[in-house]
Write a protein that holds these residues in place. Sequence first.
Motif, PDB file in Angstrom:
ATOM      1  N   CYS A   3       0.864  -0.888   0.230  1.00 48.70           N
ATOM      2  CA  CYS A   3       0.286   0.363  -0.436  1.00 48.70           C
ATOM      3  C   CYS A   3       1.104   1.243   0.004  1.00 48.70           C
ATOM      4  N   CYS A   6       1.912   2.592  -3.580  1.00 51.60           N
ATOM      5  CA  CYS A   6       0.112   2.909  -4.384  1.00 51.60           C
ATOM      6  C   CYS A   6      -0.266   4.175  -4.353  1.00 51.60           C
ATOM      7  N   TYR A   9      -3.125   5.206  -1.856  1.00 53.97           N
ATOM      8  CA  TYR A   9      -2.818   4.886  -0.180  1.00 53.97           C
ATOM      9  C   TYR A   9      -2.245   6.528  -0.130  1.00 53.97           C
ATOM     10  N   CYS A  21      -7.616   4.395   1.692  1.00 55.68           N
ATOM     11  CA  CYS A  21      -7.397   3.397   0.748  1.00 55.68           C
ATOM     12  C   CYS A  21      -8.068   4.053  -0.129  1.00 55.68           C
ATOM     13  N   TRP A  40      -1.242  -5.624   1.485  1.00 60.14           N
ATOM     14  CA  TRP A  40      -1.558  -5.103  -0.038  1.00 60.14           C
ATOM     15  C   TRP A  40      -3.196  -5.712  -0.674  1.00 60.14           C
TER      16      TRP A  40
END
Length: 69
Positions: A3, A6, A9, A21, A40
């Motif tokens: 995360c 990402c 995030y 998220c 994840w």
Amino acid sequence: MVCIDCKFYVPFRTGNDKGECRRYPPDNNNEFPVVKDKDWCGEFDIATMHGHKSAVKELKIGRASCRKE
């Protein structure tokens, strides 16, 4: 891929290992799911902003090492 790497995030400012998220809109309570930075999922997308460039660097290194000469 986790995360923290990402683009969806958003870490909390408290300095812990959690964040939101933001892959999908907030729920009916106007809240996003809380995740840990090492979690994840299958919706991962490389972060190219917010200072998260480590995932991009890892992918470039991985591609370079897989080339056939």
